[in-house]
Design a protein around this motif. Sequence first.
Motif, short mmCIF file in Angstrom:
data_model
loop_
_atom_site.label_atom_id
_atom_site.label_comp_id
_atom_site.label_asym_id
_atom_site.label_seq_id
_atom_site.Cartn_x
_atom_site.Cartn_y
_atom_site.Cartn_z
N VAL A 37 0.84 -1.20 0.00
CA VAL A 37 0.00 0.00 0.00
C VAL A 37 0.87 1.25 0.00
N LEU A 38 1.88 1.26 0.87
CA LEU A 38 2.77 2.42 0.93
C LEU A 38 3.54 2.59 -0.38
N SER A 39 3.92 1.46 -0.99
CA SER A 39 4.62 1.54 -2.27
C SER A 39 3.72 2.15 -3.34
N THR A 40 2.46 1.77 -3.34
CA THR A 40 1.51 2.32 -4.30
C THR A 40 1.31 3.82 -4.06
N LEU A 41 1.13 4.18 -2.79
CA LEU A 41 0.86 5.58 -2.46
C LEU A 41 2.09 6.47 -2.63
N SER A 42 3.27 5.87 -2.55
CA SER A 42 4.49 6.68 -2.64
C SER A 42 4.60 7.39 -3.99
N GLY A 43 3.99 6.81 -5.01
CA GLY A 43 4.04 7.44 -6.31
C GLY A 43 2.84 8.31 -6.63
N LYS A 44 1.99 8.53 -5.63
CA LYS A 44 0.76 9.30 -5.84
C LYS A 44 0.82 10.56 -4.98
N LEU A 45 1.45 11.60 -5.51
CA LEU A 45 1.61 12.85 -4.76
C LEU A 45 0.27 13.44 -4.35
N SER A 46 -0.76 13.25 -5.17
CA SER A 46 -2.07 13.82 -4.84
C SER A 46 -2.60 13.28 -3.52
N PHE A 47 -2.32 12.01 -3.22
CA PHE A 47 -2.79 11.44 -1.94
C PHE A 47 -2.21 12.21 -0.76
N TRP A 48 -0.93 12.48 -0.80
CA TRP A 48 -0.27 13.15 0.32
C TRP A 48 -0.69 14.61 0.43
N LEU A 49 -0.89 15.26 -0.72
CA LEU A 49 -1.39 16.64 -0.69
C LEU A 49 -2.80 16.70 -0.13
N LEU A 50 -3.65 15.75 -0.51
CA LEU A 50 -5.01 15.70 0.05
C LEU A 50 -4.98 15.41 1.55
N ALA A 51 -4.11 14.47 1.96
CA ALA A 51 -4.05 14.09 3.37
C ALA A 51 -3.60 15.25 4.25
#
Length: 426
Positions: A217-231
């Motif tokens: 899951v973390l590997s998938t999210l690591s490439g999704k900058l939008s997730f971290w900006l939303l969080a």
Amino acid sequence: MNSDATTGRQGGNAYRTYVLVVLILVYIFNFIDRQILGILAPSIKAELNLTDSDLGWLGGWAFALFYTAMGVPIAMLADRFSRTWIITVSLAVWSGFTALCGAATSFWQLFLCRLGVGVGEAGGVAPAYSLIADYFPPKERARALAAYSFGIPIGMSLGILFGGLIAHQIGWRWAFIICGLAGLALAPLLKLTVKEPARGGLDAAQAKPQAASLKDVLSTLSGKLSFWLLAFGASFSSVMGYGLAFWLPSFFQRSHDMSLVDRSLFFSAIVFIGGLIGVWLGGSLGDRLGAGNKANYARVPATAFLISLPFFFGAVNTGSPVLMFFLFVVPQALALMWLGPTLSAVQHLVPANMRATASAIFLFINNLIGIGFGTWFLGKLSDILRAGYGDESLRYSILYCLSFYALAAILFFLASRRLDRDWHRE
């Protein structure tokens, strides 16, 4: 696929609507038990001889520490085992500890009980997000998650209203006890009537049968900058969302001399009216505008945060209760518009077998910063400002912290530029 797994799909619209209603009821008690401390804070402060910083610890870190720490491992279990069982046990645990808060006679006893509430509530939300995503097709998820999020303003308003009225009649301890026992009574209904749907059964392609590991899951999210900006954008908005929910009753008492009953009625009406309008409007706009352009799942909340700022500023500074009511209703609605579109976007950034864990990571960031830091920081800043502002220190603490909404808007606008690229497509 077993019969229980397919029940959600075979039951049709009536059954999935019933499931959503039950999950909303559970979420209502989640927020009743989470936020009831705010309306009771002045009474608890007087009896236990506490400072604003002490209250900030009780309303913030005491709840948030285990709530955030337990959220990810519980969500990983929810990606593997029965989500309905996990939510049922969680409801029973947090309701039981809420009732125990009524027996606390010191800061540390109340602190430990609030830790227990946080442990229970850690398993209440992320599994529910995952369930809803499996009961409703993609084009309806923002509205379904927005409807689920009705539990936030309804639960907050009922906690404020009933907590204040019960405390006025028979004391703050009984407010905790009665609300906690009511939540316990709901647990059997949830387990006996809500079935497990097939994971990813309404998506374009079936999810992988095995649950993903945290590393995956973390590997998938690591490439999704939008997730971290939303969080982080959501967490900055939650600094004020949770902070205001906890501290505004005290502000109404200190700066406007409202009685316990008056501030219970006044604030519960603001939260209920503004919250319902904002949550539904955000979900509706997210589904409508996001269908044509994924960026709008982030642009809608960002715009709402910016518009809310002058209304919040005016509400905190006016001396007229009538004008203050209407000035608070508008930004209360705007500040909650992020829920539907943002939560829907998070569900669509990962495959179905990662949704509960991804949601828990999102909630970990949001709640650690929002509940833990936000509630504590407003109280700490109020204590710091007391030397210069006296009883008005809480007013200025709120005003200075409104800048967190501006920071949230910036991060959401940045996220809007990456959402389409990061969107998960089967």
